[in-house]
Design a protein around this motif. Sequence first.
Motif, mmCIF file in Angstrom:
data_model
loop_
_atom_site.group_PDB
_atom_site.id
_atom_site.type_symbol
_atom_site.label_atom_id
_atom_site.label_comp_id
_atom_site.label_asym_id
_atom_site.label_seq_id
_atom_site.Cartn_x
_atom_site.Cartn_y
_atom_site.Cartn_z
ATOM 1 N N LYS A 178 0.847 -1.204 0.000
ATOM 2 C CA LYS A 178 0.000 0.000 0.000
ATOM 3 C C LYS A 178 0.883 1.254 0.000
ATOM 4 O O LYS A 178 1.194 1.808 1.049
ATOM 5 N N ARG A 179 1.240 1.669 -1.189
ATOM 6 C CA ARG A 179 2.165 2.803 -1.338
ATOM 7 C C ARG A 179 1.433 4.142 -1.410
ATOM 8 O O ARG A 179 1.941 5.092 -2.002
ATOM 9 N N PHE A 180 0.261 4.234 -0.838
ATOM 10 C CA PHE A 180 -0.502 5.477 -0.911
ATOM 11 C C PHE A 180 -0.834 5.982 0.485
ATOM 12 O O PHE A 180 -1.171 5.205 1.372
ATOM 13 N N GLU A 181 -0.758 7.267 0.676
ATOM 14 C CA GLU A 181 -1.109 7.862 1.952
ATOM 15 C C GLU A 181 -1.664 9.267 1.722
ATOM 16 O O GLU A 181 -1.416 9.903 0.687
ATOM 17 N N TRP A 182 -2.434 9.721 2.699
ATOM 18 C CA TRP A 182 -2.976 11.076 2.615
ATOM 19 C C TRP A 182 -1.926 12.073 3.095
ATOM 20 O O TRP A 182 -1.404 11.952 4.199
ATOM 21 N N GLN A 183 -1.601 13.017 2.230
ATOM 22 C CA GLN A 183 -0.651 14.087 2.566
ATOM 23 C C GLN A 183 -1.420 15.401 2.512
ATOM 24 O O GLN A 183 -1.740 15.880 1.432
ATOM 25 N N ASP A 184 -1.701 15.958 3.712
ATOM 26 C CA ASP A 184 -2.634 17.088 3.821
ATOM 27 C C ASP A 184 -3.994 16.617 3.303
ATOM 28 O O ASP A 184 -4.554 15.674 3.823
ATOM 29 N N LYS A 185 -4.503 17.235 2.259
ATOM 30 C CA LYS A 185 -5.800 16.832 1.715
ATOM 31 C C LYS A 185 -5.659 16.055 0.414
ATOM 32 O O LYS A 185 -6.650 15.773 -0.259
ATOM 33 N N LYS A 187 -3.878 12.719 -1.835
ATOM 34 C CA LYS A 187 -3.326 11.375 -1.742
ATOM 35 C C LYS A 187 -1.994 11.335 -2.484
ATOM 36 O O LYS A 187 -1.917 11.758 -3.645
ATOM 37 N N GLY A 188 -0.948 10.853 -1.819
ATOM 38 C CA GLY A 188 0.366 10.781 -2.425
ATOM 39 C C GLY A 188 0.907 9.369 -2.449
ATOM 40 O O GLY A 188 0.371 8.469 -1.792
ATOM 41 N N LYS A 189 1.982 9.164 -3.188
ATOM 42 C CA LYS A 189 2.596 7.842 -3.298
ATOM 43 C C LYS A 189 3.817 7.753 -2.392
ATOM 44 O O LYS A 189 4.647 8.653 -2.357
ATOM 45 N N LEU A 190 3.910 6.639 -1.660
ATOM 46 C CA LEU A 190 5.074 6.376 -0.817
ATOM 47 C C LEU A 190 6.186 5.772 -1.679
ATOM 48 O O LEU A 190 5.981 4.752 -2.332
ATOM 49 N N LEU A 191 7.341 6.385 -1.662
ATOM 50 C CA LEU A 191 8.471 5.917 -2.454
ATOM 51 C C LEU A 191 9.436 5.075 -1.619
ATOM 52 O O LEU A 191 10.625 4.984 -1.911
ATOM 53 N N THR A 192 8.919 4.465 -0.577
ATOM 54 C CA THR A 192 9.727 3.671 0.355
ATOM 55 C C THR A 192 10.457 2.531 -0.359
ATOM 56 O O THR A 192 9.864 1.818 -1.178
ATOM 57 N N ASP A 193 11.720 2.368 -0.046
ATOM 58 C CA ASP A 193 12.502 1.237 -0.556
ATOM 59 C C ASP A 193 12.216 0.037 0.341
ATOM 60 O O ASP A 193 12.632 -0.004 1.496
ATOM 61 N N ILE A 194 11.461 -0.939 -0.182
ATOM 62 C CA ILE A 194 11.054 -2.110 0.595
ATOM 63 C C ILE A 194 11.902 -3.303 0.170
ATOM 64 O O ILE A 194 11.876 -3.722 -0.986
ATOM 65 N N CYS A 195 12.641 -3.848 1.127
ATOM 66 C CA CYS A 195 13.512 -5.000 0.848
ATOM 67 C C CYS A 195 12.711 -6.292 1.004
ATOM 68 O O CYS A 195 12.093 -6.522 2.043
ATOM 69 N N TYR A 196 12.709 -7.126 -0.027
ATOM 70 C CA TYR A 196 11.950 -8.383 0.012
ATOM 71 C C TYR A 196 12.853 -9.522 -0.452
ATOM 72 O O TYR A 196 13.673 -9.355 -1.368
ATOM 73 N N PRO A 197 12.747 -10.693 0.173
ATOM 74 C CA PRO A 197 13.639 -11.810 -0.173
ATOM 75 C C PRO A 197 13.211 -12.497 -1.467
ATOM 76 O O PRO A 197 12.020 -12.551 -1.790
ATOM 77 N N LEU A 198 14.173 -13.035 -2.195
ATOM 78 C CA LEU A 198 13.870 -13.796 -3.402
ATOM 79 C C LEU A 198 13.536 -15.247 -3.076
ATOM 80 O O LEU A 198 12.916 -15.947 -3.891
ATOM 81 N N SER A 199 13.928 -15.694 -1.888
ATOM 82 C CA SER A 199 13.622 -17.062 -1.466
ATOM 83 C C SER A 199 13.541 -17.110 0.055
ATOM 84 O O SER A 199 13.916 -16.154 0.742
ATOM 85 N N SER A 200 13.030 -18.212 0.554
ATOM 86 C CA SER A 200 12.968 -18.471 2.004
ATOM 87 C C SER A 200 12.216 -17.391 2.777
ATOM 88 O O SER A 200 12.620 -17.001 3.868
ATOM 89 N N LEU A 201 11.104 -16.908 2.208
ATOM 90 C CA LEU A 201 10.238 -16.014 2.967
ATOM 91 C C LEU A 201 9.480 -16.855 3.988
ATOM 92 O O LEU A 201 8.697 -17.732 3.628
ATOM 93 N N ASP A 202 9.713 -16.591 5.260
ATOM 94 C CA ASP A 202 9.132 -17.393 6.335
ATOM 95 C C ASP A 202 7.854 -16.742 6.856
ATOM 96 O O ASP A 202 7.889 -15.677 7.458
ATOM 97 N N LEU A 203 6.721 -17.411 6.643
ATOM 98 C CA LEU A 203 5.434 -16.903 7.125
ATOM 99 C C LEU A 203 4.954 -17.631 8.373
ATOM 100 O O LEU A 203 3.829 -17.403 8.830
ATOM 101 N N SER A 204 5.809 -18.494 8.930
ATOM 102 C CA SER A 204 5.391 -19.277 10.096
ATOM 103 C C SER A 204 4.958 -18.427 11.297
ATOM 104 O O SER A 204 4.059 -18.843 12.031
#
Length: 272
Positions: A178-185, A187-204
């Motif tokens: 969800k790269r969207f947020e309200w900025q004042d009145k 809606k803007g886009k969040l440009l956050t650098d999100i690190c995600y694994p290519l393998s071994s994502l553990d959801l346990s």
Amino acid sequence: QSVTAFGCLMSNMWLGEFDCVSPEVFHSAFGKRYPAFRKRTQQDAQEFLICVLNELHEALKVRAQLCETRCVPDAKASGGSVSETSIITQLFEGQLSYEITCLECKATADRPESFTVLSLPVPSKSTCSLQDCLKCFFQQDTLTWNNQILCSWCGTKQDAVVKSIITRAPQIIIFHLKRFEWQDKHKGKLLTDICYPLSSLDLSPYTSPPLCKDAEYSLCAVVNHSGFLDDGHYTAFCKHSVTENWYGFDDEQIIEIPNSLVQTDNAYLLFY
């Protein structure tokens, strides 16, 4: 018609006779069912994905008998229910369970809910990891004021805490960042650098105990969005299921890419 066109698109892609394949026929047929996507204006990839999955499910579904005890021809007599299943539900559908606890009488209730896409909040504006997003999504939340629950034991609206857990994990789990947020009145886009694994994502940590053994996932595709809310461009990275090589898709340009380029700060949808 749109599902037949989708089938032809899949066949043309995997036959390997062309350098690139246009989804124009599918897009045209799909637009007749969903007019919002007929226009040549920018649309949201997550909304489009959900509509495509729903369209495929509706066309390919079969009725399945679910019985609480033993299956008999009459569902009503058995106390069972009839559900609809398809290749879409088999691949993409999971189930969450929301545990809701009344803070007054401590009574607890479980509310199951099916999902095909999990929309994850982005907890930082600069940098974070996919695990940070998951922790934020699955953290315990307190319901107060207008969000109070009607407690069946108390008979009145009460404050409560709610915590979710995955009780049925899908074969392919899709995360929407969800790269969207309200900025004042606005809606803007969040440009956050999100690190995600290519393998071994553990959801346990977010699944019920019986599922913990099979809770590791590997990335198989990424949908990227560059630009802003009303002006941007979509591209995709996909992992070949046989060769396990990664490819980048940018309109008619399809190139093999190294694993190092799969990590990008434009990621919008992740398929594991």
